[in-house]
Design a protein around this motif. Structure first.
Motif, PDB file in Angstrom:
ATOM      1  N   ILE A   1      39.325  52.893  65.387  1.00 12.34           N
ATOM      2  CA  ILE A   1      38.630  52.759  64.103  1.00 12.34           C
ATOM      3  C   ILE A   1      37.890  51.431  64.043  1.00 12.34           C
ATOM      4  CG2 ILE A   1      38.985  52.590  61.606  1.00 12.34           C
ATOM      5  CD1 ILE A   1      41.545  54.346  62.095  1.00 12.34           C
ATOM      6  N   ASP A   2      36.631  51.473  63.631  1.00 14.62           N
ATOM      7  CA  ASP A   2      35.812  50.272  63.501  1.00 14.62           C
ATOM      8  C   ASP A   2      35.730  49.771  62.070  1.00 14.62           C
ATOM      9  OD1 ASP A   2      34.687  50.380  66.297  1.00 14.62           O
ATOM     10  OD2 ASP A   2      33.923  52.277  65.515  1.00 14.62           O
ATOM     11  N   SER A   3      35.968  50.660  61.117  1.00 10.86           N
ATOM     12  CA  SER A   3      35.725  50.319  59.715  1.00 10.86           C
ATOM     13  C   SER A   3      36.670  51.113  58.823  1.00 10.86           C
ATOM     14  CB  SER A   3      34.258  50.643  59.357  1.00 10.86           C
ATOM     15  OG  SER A   3      34.008  50.444  57.996  1.00 10.86           O
ATOM     16  N   TYR A   4      37.088  50.473  57.726  1.00 10.05           N
ATOM     17  CA  TYR A   4      37.934  51.150  56.739  1.00 10.05           C
ATOM     18  C   TYR A   4      37.225  51.174  55.389  1.00 10.05           C
ATOM     19  CZ  TYR A   4      41.861  50.552  59.995  1.00 10.05           C
ATOM     20  OH  TYR A   4      42.687  50.603  61.097  1.00 10.05           O
ATOM     21  N   GLY A   5      37.284  52.329  54.734  1.00  9.57           N
ATOM     22  CA  GLY A   5      36.876  52.437  53.350  1.00  9.57           C
ATOM     23  C   GLY A   5      38.130  52.512  52.496  1.00  9.57           C
ATOM     24  N   ILE A   6      38.353  51.511  51.648  1.00  9.56           N
ATOM     25  CA  ILE A   6      39.631  51.392  50.944  1.00  9.56           C
ATOM     26  C   ILE A   6      39.392  51.360  49.446  1.00  9.56           C
ATOM     27  CG2 ILE A   6      41.743  50.025  50.728  1.00  9.56           C
ATOM     28  CD1 ILE A   6      41.065  48.845  53.506  1.00  9.56           C
ATOM     29  N   GLY A   7      40.159  52.147  48.711  1.00 10.40           N
ATOM     30  CA  GLY A   7      39.951  52.259  47.278  1.00 10.40           C
ATOM     31  C   GLY A   7      41.182  51.950  46.455  1.00 10.40           C
ATOM     32  N   THR A   8      41.989  52.986  46.193  1.00 13.02           N
ATOM     33  CA  THR A   8      43.058  52.907  45.202  1.00 13.02           C
ATOM     34  C   THR A   8      43.994  51.731  45.414  1.00 13.02           C
ATOM     35  OG1 THR A   8      42.994  55.314  45.027  1.00 13.02           O
ATOM     36  CG2 THR A   8      44.913  54.195  44.105  1.00 13.02           C
ATOM     37  N   HIS A   9      44.558  51.598  46.610  1.00  9.47           N
ATOM     38  CA  HIS A   9      45.560  50.547  46.851  1.00  9.47           C
ATOM     39  C   HIS A   9      44.957  49.152  46.775  1.00  9.47           C
ATOM     40  CE1 HIS A   9      48.987  53.102  48.008  1.00  9.47           C
ATOM     41  NE2 HIS A   9      48.064  53.924  48.463  1.00  9.47           N
ATOM     42  N   LEU A  10      43.664  49.066  46.979  1.00  9.44           N
ATOM     43  CA  LEU A  10      42.997  47.768  46.939  1.00  9.44           C
ATOM     44  C   LEU A  10      42.716  47.330  45.512  1.00  9.44           C
ATOM     45  CD1 LEU A  10      41.486  45.449  48.435  1.00  9.44           C
ATOM     46  CD2 LEU A  10      39.461  46.927  48.405  1.00  9.44           C
ATOM     47  N   VAL A  11      41.993  48.147  44.763  1.00 10.36           N
ATOM     48  CA  VAL A  11      41.502  47.700  43.452  1.00 10.36           C
ATOM     49  C   VAL A  11      42.571  47.778  42.365  1.00 10.36           C
ATOM     50  CG1 VAL A  11      39.165  48.374  44.073  1.00 10.36           C
ATOM     51  CG2 VAL A  11      40.569  49.945  42.728  1.00 10.36           C
ATOM     52  N   THR A  12      43.534  48.694  42.499  1.00 12.35           N
ATOM     53  CA  THR A  12      44.599  48.773  41.495  1.00 12.35           C
ATOM     54  C   THR A  12      45.796  47.901  41.870  1.00 12.35           C
ATOM     55  OG1 THR A  12      45.735  50.652  42.526  1.00 12.35           O
ATOM     56  CG2 THR A  12      43.954  51.150  40.973  1.00 12.35           C
ATOM     57  N   CYS A  13      45.776  47.344  43.087  1.00 12.84           N
ATOM     58  CA  CYS A  13      46.883  46.500  43.565  1.00 12.84           C
ATOM     59  C   CYS A  13      48.215  47.219  43.335  1.00 12.84           C
ATOM     60  CB  CYS A  13      46.861  45.147  42.861  1.00 12.84           C
ATOM     61  SG  CYS A  13      45.364  44.200  43.137  1.00 12.84           S
ATOM     62  N   GLN A  14      48.318  48.445  43.862  1.00 11.23           N
ATOM     63  CA  GLN A  14      49.500  49.273  43.607  1.00 11.23           C
ATOM     64  C   GLN A  14      50.795  48.597  44.038  1.00 11.23           C
ATOM     65  OE1 GLN A  14      49.176  53.247  45.141  1.00 11.23           O
ATOM     66  NE2 GLN A  14      47.929  53.935  43.435  1.00 11.23           N
ATOM     67  N   LYS A  15      50.718  47.752  45.046  1.00  9.08           N
ATOM     68  CA  LYS A  15      51.922  47.093  45.551  1.00  9.08           C
ATOM     69  C   LYS A  15      52.491  46.109  44.534  1.00  9.08           C
ATOM     70  CE  LYS A  15      53.380  44.970  49.926  1.00  9.08           C
ATOM     71  NZ  LYS A  15      52.871  44.442  51.209  1.00  9.08           N
ATOM     72  N   GLN A  16      51.602  45.544  43.703  1.00  9.37           N
ATOM     73  CA  GLN A  16      52.024  44.627  42.638  1.00  9.37           C
ATOM     74  C   GLN A  16      50.939  44.617  41.565  1.00  9.37           C
ATOM     75  OE1 GLN A  16      53.599  40.764  43.701  1.00  9.37           O
ATOM     76  NE2 GLN A  16      52.782  39.831  41.853  1.00  9.37           N
ATOM     77  N   PRO A  17      51.247  45.095  40.366  1.00  6.86           N
ATOM     78  CA  PRO A  17      50.198  45.305  39.367  1.00  6.86           C
ATOM     79  C   PRO A  17      49.718  44.052  38.650  1.00  6.86           C
ATOM     80  CG  PRO A  17      52.319  45.993  38.503  1.00  6.86           C
ATOM     81  CD  PRO A  17      52.541  45.637  39.938  1.00  6.86           C
ATOM     82  N   ALA A  18      50.439  42.930  38.735  1.00  3.94           N
ATOM     83  CA  ALA A  18      50.019  41.723  38.021  1.00  3.94           C
ATOM     84  C   ALA A  18      50.486  40.489  38.777  1.00  3.94           C
ATOM     85  CB  ALA A  18      50.587  41.704  36.597  1.00  3.94           C
ATOM     86  N   LEU A  19      49.706  39.412  38.667  1.00  2.00           N
ATOM     87  CA  LEU A  19      50.075  38.163  39.322  1.00  2.00           C
ATOM     88  C   LEU A  19      51.113  37.400  38.507  1.00  2.00           C
ATOM     89  CD1 LEU A  19      49.751  36.062  41.527  1.00  2.00           C
ATOM     90  CD2 LEU A  19      47.717  35.200  40.346  1.00  2.00           C
ATOM     91  N   GLY A  20      50.983  37.390  37.215  1.00  2.00           N
ATOM     92  CA  GLY A  20      51.985  36.726  36.376  1.00  2.00           C
ATOM     93  C   GLY A  20      51.720  35.260  36.123  1.00  2.00           C
TER      94      GLY A  20
END
Length: 545
Positions: free
Chosen positions: A374-393
């Motif tokens: 793979i040369d390139s990734y198109g990334i959406g949901t996990h990137l912009v919604t920060c699903q791994k952590q929803p807020a910095l605090g």
């Protein structure tokens, strides 16, 4: 570097004094009512814990904070509305609010785009108590998400490596229009190469990228649906070629040379690829997984790409949006290499393979371990919604008033604040990497290169060390004073470069995905003693019965 005034013109009108929590205004009224409107307060804006189980964050949103300060005024309509919300408040308070601005405020900030760490003030706000209080919620709003998504983007970049193209495809999944635009902006700053968000491209000068969706492919059922079957040669000779017949001929050649089963190649898909190539002969990149990647999508793509090459155009590549991405990408690369070897077209080996399909940071790491093409990734949901952590605090805490330090105590030591106004320095080791961030009292002399300094953990008495830095970098700088921005504000591309450079000065063990080493944040010996004197002064003494 852009001037401060030129970069502050594009102000989001939603960001205004009423974009706040009601308790900020009720507190301001309480201060005013108790004759504290002229008290001079100092607030620190910081976060307590690194996001995404990592050991660093990226500061973002500083320019938007400057825009907010520049436009901070209550309108007549704002005042009229607040009178309905607080009907029993004195009329003189609303007259006071009508004259409020940020001209008497000073804001010190770490440079936007720098790596930052817990407990280190990102912004320090100094000025009249009610006004500084009124700024809290909006400043937190502008810094929290921006820093979180920039950090997320930087982590994706670290996982993917420096040579992989990263594209942000998150607008449709973002938290509203403002979230979508902010995500595009700060993902680019954090290390992404482009966005699918056309408005973000226009507003922020971010490269826009995109091809077609499955709907384009399934909208065609046969070659008879192609209304324009000719393409002009790329050499401007005026000659035209029948791209439909050429693609059919190339599909037959592929069947002979590489054992492609033409009858398994979906004719509607071939028609869609030809139609897209007619529309974009210089930018042909096809989504190949609508029916079957290896038995239909790739042969159909290769036939059209080779036909385009015959008339002077080079296809860009393909996108995979489902399936086993490691396996499929390797198979596709092998097929491209076979085409290149059989037909003496070396360029075919290097066609771009883009992968999408709900990719997160762990997916990229796993793909790297498996081996992929793979040369390139198109990334959406996990990137912009920060699903791994929803807020910095991030939090905003009072640390001094009228020159007197203030401290917040808690049974949770992590929530105890470091009192007083502070200077912050990043000390670098001999390897050129950041070694420790040190908080110091403003009366202390700045650390000196190669001169030994005693530093301490703010909360653990036994943790202390000497450090002789090879380089000293002051972090907090005066950005806003007397109603004006004091420092030039970088362009977005300059911020992206600054972010990459700042991350490069972190040791690898601080950046790794699994069990990263915590970066040290310390206080000077002087500040340690000052803090603990105040702590003991305000800590109630218990009594055993």
């Amino acid at each position: 570097m852009a001037s401060a005034s030129s970069s502050l013109t594009n102000h989001n009108r939603v960001v205004q004094p009423l974009l706040t929590d009601l308790y900020q205004i009720t507190m301001a009224y309480g201060y005013w009512k108790n004759n504290k409107k002229d008290d001079i307060a100092v607030f620190d804006l910081f976060f307590r814990k690194n996001p995404f189980q990592g050991e660093f964050a990226i500061l973002a949103g500083v320019e938007e904070c400057m825009k907010f300060l520049r436009n901070f005024r209550f309108s007549e309509q704002d005042i009229a509305y607040l009178k309905t919300v607080m009907p029993d408040s004195d009329e003189e308070f609303f007259q006071y609010l009508a004259g409020v601005s940020a001209k008497d405020i000073k804001v010190y900030s770490v440079d936007e785009g720098l790596v930052v760490f817990p407990k280190v003030p990102l912004l320090t706000v100094e000025g009249p108590l009610p006004i500084a209080q009124l700024l809290e919620t909006t400043l937190l709003n502008l810094v929290n998400y921006a820093s979180l998504v920039a950090t997320n983007a930087a982590r994706f970049r670290l996982a993917a490596g420096p040579d992989t193209t990263l594209l942000e495809f998150g607008l449709r999944r973002a938290q509203g229009p403002d979230g979508g635009l902010s995500a595009s902006r700060y993902c680019f700053m954090g290390g992404f190469d482009g966005t699918s968000n056309v408005l973000a491209g226009k507003l922020f000068d971010i490269p826009v990228r995109g091809t077609h969706a499955h709907a384009f492919v399934t909208s065609f059922a046969s070659l008879d649906e192609i209304s324009s079957s000719t393409i002009s040669y790329a050499d401007d000779s005026g000659k035209e070629a029948d791209i439909v017949q050429m693609s059919i001929d190339w599909l037959k050649k592929l069947s002979i040379a590489l054992n492609v089963l033409v009858e398994e190649c979906n004719k509607g898909e071939l028609a869609a690829f030809i139609a897209y190539a007619v529309a974009f002969p210089k930018g042909f990149l096809a989504l190949v997984d609508t029916y079957d990647v290896l038995r239909s999508g790739i042969p159909n793509f290769c036939a059209v790409a080779l036909a385009l090459n015959d008339i002077g155009y080079r296809a860009q590549g393909i996108r995979l949006d489902s399936g086993d991405l490691a396996y499929l990408s390797n198979c596709v690369r092998t097929f491209f290499t076979s085409v290149a070897n059989h037909f003496s077209q070396d360029w075919f080996k290097d066609l771009t393979i883009v992968a999408s399909n709900d990719i997160n940071e762990e997916t990229i790491t796993s793909l790297n371990h498996q081996g992929h093409s793979i040369d390139s990734y198109g990334i959406g949901t996990h990137l912009v919604t920060c699903q791994k952590q929803p807020a910095l605090g991030c939090v905003y805490k009072l640390v001094a008033i009228n020159g007197e330090p203030r401290i917040k105590l808690s049974e949770d030591v992590n929530k105890v604040t470091i009192p007083g106004k502070k200077n912050i320095y990043r000390l670098y080791g001999a390897d050129g990497n950041g070694l420790v961030d040190v908080l110091m009292s403003p009366t202390e002399l700045e650390p000196v290169e190669r001169q030994r300094l005693l530093i301490r953990n703010a909360f653990i008495e036994s943790k202390r060390a000497y450090v002789s830095p090879s380089k000293v970098e002051p972090l907090l700088k005066l950005y806003w004073d007397q109603g004006n921005v004091c420092l030039p504000l970088p362009t977005l591309k300059e911020l992206k470069q600054r972010t990459a450079i700042s991350i490069s000065h972190l040791r690898d063990d601080h950046k790794r995905q699994l069990n990263p080493t915590p970066y040290k944040v310390s206080v000077s010996d002087n500040l340690y003693n000052f803090m603990h004197e105040i702590w003991l002064e305000h800590q109630p003494i218990g009594e055993l019965a």
